[in-house]
Design a protein around this motif. Structure first.
Motif, PDB file in Angstrom:
ATOM      1  N   GLU A   1       0.800  -1.229   0.000  1.00  0.00           N
ATOM      2  CA  GLU A   1       0.000   0.000   0.000  1.00  0.00           C
ATOM      3  C   GLU A   1       0.830   1.276   0.000  1.00  0.00           C
ATOM      4  O   GLU A   1       0.508   2.217  -0.729  1.00  0.00           O
ATOM      5  CB  GLU A   1      -0.981  -0.049   1.181  1.00  0.00           C
TER       6      GLU A   1
ATOM      7  N   ARG B   1     -13.809  -4.054   0.872  1.00  0.00           N
ATOM      8  CA  ARG B   1     -13.047  -3.745  -0.343  1.00  0.00           C
ATOM      9  C   ARG B   1     -13.979  -3.488  -1.517  1.00  0.00           C
ATOM     10  O   ARG B   1     -13.755  -2.576  -2.319  1.00  0.00           O
ATOM     11  CB  ARG B   1     -12.110  -4.905  -0.669  1.00  0.00           C
TER      12      ARG B   1
ATOM     13  N   LEU C   1     -14.011  -8.402   5.161  1.00  0.00           N
ATOM     14  CA  LEU C   1     -12.990  -7.649   4.434  1.00  0.00           C
ATOM     15  C   LEU C   1     -13.351  -7.515   2.955  1.00  0.00           C
ATOM     16  O   LEU C   1     -13.164  -6.453   2.350  1.00  0.00           O
ATOM     17  CB  LEU C   1     -11.637  -8.340   4.576  1.00  0.00           C
TER      18      LEU C   1
ATOM     19  N   SER D   1     -11.137  -4.434  -6.847  1.00  0.00           N
ATOM     20  CA  SER D   1     -10.922  -4.880  -5.468  1.00  0.00           C
ATOM     21  C   SER D   1      -9.821  -5.914  -5.364  1.00  0.00           C
ATOM     22  O   SER D   1      -9.534  -6.396  -4.262  1.00  0.00           O
ATOM     23  CB  SER D   1     -12.224  -5.474  -4.898  1.00  0.00           C
TER      24      SER D   1
ATOM     25  N   ARG E   1      -7.734   1.675  -2.610  1.00  0.00           N
ATOM     26  CA  ARG E   1      -7.320   1.573  -1.207  1.00  0.00           C
ATOM     27  C   ARG E   1      -7.309   2.930  -0.505  1.00  0.00           C
ATOM     28  O   ARG E   1      -7.222   2.976   0.724  1.00  0.00           O
ATOM     29  CB  ARG E   1      -5.930   0.941  -1.126  1.00  0.00           C
TER      30      ARG E   1
ATOM     31  N   GLN F   1     -15.439  -0.081  -1.194  1.00  0.00           N
ATOM     32  CA  GLN F   1     -14.476   0.946  -1.613  1.00  0.00           C
ATOM     33  C   GLN F   1     -14.433   1.061  -3.140  1.00  0.00           C
ATOM     34  O   GLN F   1     -14.422   2.172  -3.688  1.00  0.00           O
ATOM     35  CB  GLN F   1     -13.080   0.602  -1.081  1.00  0.00           C
TER      36      GLN F   1
ATOM     37  N   GLN G   1      -6.468  -0.020  -8.848  1.00  0.00           N
ATOM     38  CA  GLN G   1      -6.525  -0.856  -7.652  1.00  0.00           C
ATOM     39  C   GLN G   1      -5.879  -0.159  -6.464  1.00  0.00           C
ATOM     40  O   GLN G   1      -6.354  -0.272  -5.324  1.00  0.00           O
ATOM     41  CB  GLN G   1      -5.846  -2.202  -7.924  1.00  0.00           C
TER      42      GLN G   1
END
Length: 442
Positions: free
Chosen positions: A110, A373, A369, A156, A334, A376, A330
């Motif tokens: 990340e 994701r 999770l 994701s 995040r 998002q 991608q």
């Protein structure tokens, strides 16, 4: 450099890097590419490359030149993954500039990803999503929601299982996606006699070098179509577990890292059980979503018939983004903010599945999770930098349904696990979390 992958009969025999200017192809030794096959004229066709644009032209050959099964009558630009046929020879046009080992960038953690996308924003991500979705929609008509959900799964960094009756466009959806992104695509047709090495690859002894050389299998690509995955044996199905969860393939004790983006879109037929092997729960849990295509309405089906009178629309589309664009998107996903009320909504939903009387067991933290994701990615696809409760609610049946096995006695009340998830959502009024979200200033 653009190139042609040469197939004679049913055997790959080599590649031809297309130089700038004119390149004549035929049987004559004077041609840039010599093809000694039945039906190929002495000077059969030529390619003209101007920069990255390549145009194909037939040179009055006896048997003609066919592009995607259509005869060439005038100079025509060719696109990535187009198929050229000259007699018994097939030429697959590939625009990728490098070999499979170097086609994409390795996955980033990340902090590295954030540094890579510092010059990009969510408007850029939205443009990428809209371009790919519009390109796929020219082939898959009337399924905008399904297309958008597939792209949400891709952004994701997840995988998708498409489950429906034959002939509704499951395989074509995967092929249209692969043609929309300029990256490596492989199709694996699962059958009961397959071995795990048919998927992952195998080490072959090289007599000249005196050592074993690893020959990569079809899993070494960026977009993988696992067609009719439930026809493969459990042993073959399990060969995908490590690939899908960790993007790594271990063969003979050696780990081979799969390059990003890595996206598996699997299909299966839920109405035919002869000669099939149901996917185990551990494998189902590796898929971010399970989607169903459904039948088109009357107007859409009429449009489908009209669009395929002369040729299939998939032959007319080409890539609109590159693998690098997907990697940047991608990483941007995040950066989308997930507030505490949204996290509370997801956790409350997960807890409700664990105590629902119709389910054998509830969803795991991995499912929570996955839902976060996906939320998002869904928010980012609309250009928002924060997740709303409705993003999570709309995706919950597709993200959670395949992870929740129904009890036998509950099947009289609920048609599917997705129906149970919908029932749970009805018991959790959305207004409560929307009010909490608004109080947080989002």
């Amino acid at each position: 450099m653009p190139k042609l992958i040469i197939q004679e009969g049913y055997r790959l025999v080599g590649e031809f890097a297309i130089p700038r200017g004119e390149s004549v192809i035929g049987r004559s030794a004077e041609c840039a590419l010599v093809l000694s096959r039945n039906g190929v004229s002495r000077r059969h066709m030529k390619l003209v490359r101007d920069g990255e644009r390549v145009v194909i032209e037939d040179l009055g050959s006896r048997n003609g030149t066919f592009l995607n099964s259509t005869p060439i009558t005038q100079p025509t630009p060719i696109k990535h993954m187009d198929v050229i046929q000259l007699g018994d020879a097939l030429l697959l046009y590939n625009e990728l500039e490098q070999d499979w080992q170097e086609q994409t960038v390795s996955g980033l953690d990340e902090p590295e990803a954030a540094a890579q996308v510092s010059g990009y924003d969510l408007d850029y991500l939205k443009r990428v999503v809209d371009l790919v979705a519009a390109n796929i929609a020219t082939v898959i008509k009337g399924k905008d929601d399904t297309i958008r959900n597939v792209l949400v799964a891709l952004l994701s960094d997840g995988h998708v299982l498409v489950e429906d009756v034959p002939g509704v466009g499951k395989t074509m959806l995967a092929q249209a996606l692969s043609k929309s992104i300029r990256t490596a695509f492989k199709r694996i047709q699962f059958t009961p006699d397959m071995l795990p090495t048919d998927v992952t690859g195998v080490s072959v002894y090289d007599e000249q070098a005196g050592e074993f050389t690893f020959m990569p299998g079809p899993i070494f690509a960026n977009v993988i179509l696992a067609d009719e995955i439930n026809r493969g044996t459990p042993r073959v199905q399990s060969s995908l577990l490590e690939c899908m969860s960790e993007s790594v393939v271990t063969v003979d004790g050696r780990a081979h890292v799969l390059r990003k983006p890595f996206f598996v879109i699997a299909t299966q037929n839920p109405v035919e059980f002869h000669g099939t092997y149901p996917l185990p729960e551990a494998q189902l849990d590796r898929f971010l979503m399970r989607l169903r295509m459904g039948y088109p309405d009357t107007a859409t089906e009429r449009d489908i018939l009209g669009s395929q009178v002369a040729s299939h629309p998939i032959t007319a589309i080409s890539h609109v983004v590159d693998a690098g664009d997907i990697l940047r998107c991608q990483a941007l996903v995040r950066t989308v903010h997930v507030s505490e009320p949204i996290k509370d909504y997801i956790v409350t939903m997960a807890a409700a599945t664990r105590r629902h009387p119709a389910l054998l067991y509830g969803c795991s933290p991995r499912a929570s999770l996955a839902l976060m994701r996906a939320g998002q990615a869904s928010a980012a696809a609309t250009g928002r930098d924060y997740v709303l409760p409705r993003d999570v609610r709309d995706l919950a049946p597709s993200v959670l349904g395949h992870r929740l096995p129904l009890k036998l006695q509950a099947r009289a009340e609920f048609a599917s696990s997705e129906a149970v998830v919908q029932h749970i959502l009805e018991q959790l009024p959305l207004e409560r979390w929307e009010k909490q979200e608004s109080r947080k200033g989002r």
